[in-house]
Design a protein around this motif. Structure first.
Motif, PDB file in Angstrom:
ATOM      1  N   LYS A  41       0.828  -1.211   0.000  1.00  0.00           N
ATOM      2  CA  LYS A  41       0.000   0.000   0.000  1.00  0.00           C
ATOM      3  C   LYS A  41       0.864   1.264   0.000  1.00  0.00           C
ATOM      4  O   LYS A  41       0.673   2.166  -0.826  1.00  0.00           O
ATOM      5  N   SER A  42       1.800   1.306   0.943  1.00  0.00           N
ATOM      6  CA  SER A  42       2.662   2.490   1.006  1.00  0.00           C
ATOM      7  C   SER A  42       3.514   2.604  -0.252  1.00  0.00           C
ATOM      8  O   SER A  42       3.791   3.716  -0.725  1.00  0.00           O
ATOM      9  N   SER A  43       3.919   1.468  -0.797  1.00  0.00           N
ATOM     10  CA  SER A  43       4.720   1.503  -2.025  1.00  0.00           C
ATOM     11  C   SER A  43       3.909   2.081  -3.177  1.00  0.00           C
ATOM     12  O   SER A  43       4.441   2.840  -3.994  1.00  0.00           O
ATOM     13  N   PHE A  83       2.386  10.915   4.701  1.00  0.00           N
ATOM     14  CA  PHE A  83       2.943   9.557   4.649  1.00  0.00           C
ATOM     15  C   PHE A  83       2.692   8.819   5.952  1.00  0.00           C
ATOM     16  O   PHE A  83       2.287   9.399   6.953  1.00  0.00           O
ATOM     17  N   GLN A  84       3.008   7.529   5.893  1.00  0.00           N
ATOM     18  CA  GLN A  84       2.836   6.696   7.085  1.00  0.00           C
ATOM     19  C   GLN A  84       3.797   7.120   8.196  1.00  0.00           C
ATOM     20  O   GLN A  84       3.415   7.258   9.346  1.00  0.00           O
ATOM     21  N   VAL A  85       5.073   7.356   7.817  1.00  0.00           N
ATOM     22  CA  VAL A  85       6.031   7.840   8.819  1.00  0.00           C
ATOM     23  C   VAL A  85       5.810   9.337   8.998  1.00  0.00           C
ATOM     24  O   VAL A  85       5.505  10.041   8.037  1.00  0.00           O
ATOM     25  N   LEU A 158      -3.586   9.934   2.010  1.00  0.00           N
ATOM     26  CA  LEU A 158      -3.314   9.790   3.441  1.00  0.00           C
ATOM     27  C   LEU A 158      -2.931   8.348   3.734  1.00  0.00           C
ATOM     28  O   LEU A 158      -3.722   7.431   3.502  1.00  0.00           O
ATOM     29  N   ASP A 159      -1.717   8.147   4.244  1.00  0.00           N
ATOM     30  CA  ASP A 159      -1.281   6.795   4.592  1.00  0.00           C
ATOM     31  C   ASP A 159      -1.468   6.597   6.090  1.00  0.00           C
ATOM     32  O   ASP A 159      -0.726   7.166   6.889  1.00  0.00           O
ATOM     33  N   GLU A 160      -2.477   5.824   6.439  1.00  0.00           N
ATOM     34  CA  GLU A 160      -2.817   5.530   7.836  1.00  0.00           C
ATOM     35  C   GLU A 160      -2.995   6.798   8.670  1.00  0.00           C
ATOM     36  O   GLU A 160      -2.273   7.024   9.640  1.00  0.00           O
ATOM     37  N   PRO A 161      -3.989   7.612   8.314  1.00  0.00           N
ATOM     38  CA  PRO A 161      -4.188   8.877   9.039  1.00  0.00           C
ATOM     39  C   PRO A 161      -4.599   8.680  10.494  1.00  0.00           C
ATOM     40  O   PRO A 161      -4.385   9.581  11.293  1.00  0.00           O
TER      41      PRO A 161
HETATM   42 MG   LIG Z   1       2.388   1.074   4.734  1.00  0.00          MG
END
Ligand SMILES: [Mg+2]
Ligand SMILES: Nc1ncnc2c1ncn2[C@@H]1O[C@H](COP(=O)(O)OP(=O)(O)OP(=O)(O)O)[C@@H](O)[C@H]1O
Lengths: 237, 376
Positions: A41-43, A83-85, A158-161
């Motif tokens: 997903k993040s990729s 991003f997630q981070v 939004l990655d894992e908001p």
């Molecule tokens: Mg991810």
């Protein structure tokens, strides 16, 4: 379609993070991307944003091929991302974070007005001068969402908001995203929390081992037997 | 965490709709940037101190002889290179260890131009501009290959240091008569000399700026101009982006900034300022040698800026002046000795005040003056 990927492939050594992904987001929808850890997903986010170069395939944003464009140029065309981070400027003040986020299209009074609105909506009033890195984890998350929404994007990624948020905070985030969406912002969100997905998503795409496993409305995905196996089972911890 | 403010949950349409943009008076806007988040020092207290310091510097020549003033002018020569390094290293986050390459190129450039074309009609000022332009051009080429070639972190220091050392080695072997550009002999490690000082065209005879009172005032004015100009630039959106890149380059890119372009612009600005110091140095002493590009020469600006505080232009400026004064004073006892002391000061700075000794002091003083919590 505001965003479209065609035959997108990317591998790191033996790991296929994206296999032939044909993926599209309709303008105006809230689209959730789900899948087990390591599904890619993040990729996919990084490919869409140009932080990774695809091995093959192409990416179209608002009808234009952006595959060869650097990240900043894609952002300028109307994307914004969390991003997630965590991606805030920890040593700079909250205000500085917001100024840097908005200054390339807002100036003077408009910039100030937007900062004040984002401070209010992110619950950061009175904390403007504080170094962003000294905020609580949740407030940092809110600041970053504020940085992403204040730029008036066409497409918000939004990655894992809601990672690390309480159920109540998660629900509030959902309401906020719905309100933004009602104003015309298309949203693509990676999420693990299925109740949150149910709250906000118009459509859902399930990734598994870098492939699109299933796609459809929330109801369709929830009742999809295979999805329960790969995803709901995997995160039921 | 508290989550979103209750009232803020319903995002007003104004968050999305751009309201009509208002035009502000451009001059007032730039003047307002004399103060801002990227520079320490604001409010009446700071500016009164500033004006008093400038006044003291302005009346200082009345109390000493011209020769001493000329030597003090020499201190001011170096401040441009230091402030330029502050921009590249302190603000944009890339440590260049080879600012002396730009310094030397511009210094030699000034020599070659003025030895060939003389000093009449204020040509020295044109030579200054051309030589600084030459340094900026080198910075464009070098910066382009570094930043667009994804050279990062410590490698920027290594590449820039290599360039200055190669330049030094090259100039040191130009002793033979075949090494001449027009009338200008490069002269190997003995260096180039005999170029005219800066001149200011004046009816009835150009003013020659030998190392004396007039040069001191010109350099003081130039230093103030560059200092105040940098304050405005660093508090402008450009400076914000440099700082964003220093703090988190990937995030800056994902906010829509062309990171490499900004890094290149910062590098060119710093290179041009190093070039300005090079020209002023050459014009001040009417000579330049390859040792201006040696590893010692390259290390000194890094030490000044580290000592002062790289993340603030005022701290950089004060720190540089203090260190050069100290260095000059120590060389009376032997230059090897002075370099060792500089090294010790660098180590002490890194250990006890990694943000810079002057900067730490300034923060401490401003915290004392404003116990209410405001940042001075
Ligand atoms: Mg991810
Ligand atoms: N730069 C990289 N180099 C090598 N492997 C990578 C790289 N980035 C990701 N991977 C691998 O690719 C796979 C997919 O990672 P990705 O971060 O896209 O998953 P994800 O779906 O976002 O997972 P999560 O839910 O844990 O965030 C993982 O196996 C990961 O280890």
């Amino acid at each position: 379609m505001i965003l479209q990927t065609k035959g997108l492939c990317k591998r790191f050594g033996g790991v296929h993070v994206a296999r032939n992904i044909d993926f599209g987001i309709e303008a105006g929808e809230i689209h959730c991307l789900i899948g087990p850890n390591g599904a890619g997903k993040s990729s996919l986010f990084r490919l869409i944003l140009g932080a990774h170069r695809p091995d093959s395939g192409s990416i179209l944003f608002r009808g234009e091929d952006v595959t060869g464009l650097p990240s900043f140029a894609r952002i300028r065309k109307g994307m914004s991302v969390k991003f997630q981070v965590p991606g805030i400027f920890k040593d700079l003040s909250v205000r500085q974070n917001l100024v840097i986020s908005f200054q390339h299209h807002l100036h003077g009074h408009d910039l100030e007005a937007t900062i004040q609105r984002v401070l209010a909506f992110a619950g950061l009033e009175g904390l403007e001068e504080q170094a962003a890195g000294t905020l609580s984890h949740g407030r940092q998350q809110w600041l970053e969402i504020g940085m992403a929404v204040g730029v008036e994007p066409q497409l918000l990624l939004l990655d894992e908001p809601t990672a690390g948020m309480s159920p109540e905070e998660t629900r509030q985030t959902g309401e906020m995203l719905r309100a933004l969406n009602a104003q015309g912002v298309t949203i693509l969100a990676v999420e693990h929390d299925m109740s949150f997905v149910q709250q906000i998503a118009d459509r859902v795409t399930v990734l598994h081992f870098g492939e699109i496993f299933a796609q459809g409305s929330v109801a369709e995905i929830i009742s999809h037997p295979g999805v329960a196996d790969i995803y709901l089972g995997a995160t039921d911890d | 965490m508290t989550g979103p403010g209750n009232s803020g949950l319903s995002v007003g349409p104004s968050l999305i709709d751009a309201t009509p943009k208002r035009q502000r008076n451009t001059l007032a806007l730039w003047l307002s940037r004399l103060e801002g988040p990227q520079t320490i020092g604001r409010g009446r207290g700071f500016w009164i101190t500033f004006v008093l310091a400038v006044l003291a510097a302005a009346i200082y020549p009345m109390f000493v002889d011209g020769w001493t003033v000329g030597n003090t002018a020499y201190f001011l020569v170096w401040t441009f290179m230091a402030m330029g390094l502050g921009v590249i290293w302190g603000y944009a986050g890339s440590l260049s260890f080879g600012q002396t390459a730009f310094f030397g190129l511009a210094g030699y450039g000034y020599g070659v131009l003025t030895l060939n074309f003389g000093a009449a009609y204020g040509f020295t000022l044109l030579a200054l501009v051309l030589a600084v332009g030459l340094a900026a051009l080198l910075a464009v080429v070098l910066g382009y290959f570094m930043f667009y070639g994804r050279v990062q972190g410590v490698f920027i220091g290594i590449v820039t240091l290599s360039v200055t050392l190669v330049f030094q080695a090259f100039m040191a072997q130009t002793a033979g008569p075949e090494w001449a550009i027009g009338a200008a002999r490069l002269n190997g490690f003995n260096g180039m000399s005999g170029m005219p000082p800066l001149t200011i065209p004046w009816p009835g005879g150009d003013v020659l700026l030998y190392a004396d009172i007039a040069l001191y005032y010109v350099l003081l004015g130039l230093m103030l101009l560059v200092y105040l100009g940098l304050r405005m630039l660093l508090n402008a959106p450009f400076g914000n982006v440099l700082v964003a890149i220093r703090e988190n380059p990937e995030r800056a890119e994902m906010l829509g900034y062309d990171v490499r372009r900004y890094q290149l612009l910062g590098f060119v600005l710093g290179g041009a300022l190093a070039g300005l110091s090079g020209v002023l140095y050459t014009a001040w002493g009417q000579y330049i040698t390859p040792s201006s590009m040696s590893i010692t020469a390259a290390a000194l600006p890094v030490i000044w800026v580290a000592f002062g505080g790289r993340k603030d232009v005022t701290a950089t400026l004060i720190g540089t002046l203090v260190m050069i004064f100290l260095y000059q004073w120590l060389t009376i006892y032997g230059s090897q000795y002075a370099i060792v002391v500089m090294g010790v000061i660098l180590v002490l700075t890194v250990l006890f005040a990694p943000e810079g000794i002057v900067l730490s002091l300034m923060r401490w003083i401003s915290a004392r003056l404003k116990p209410a919590g405001g940042r001075a």
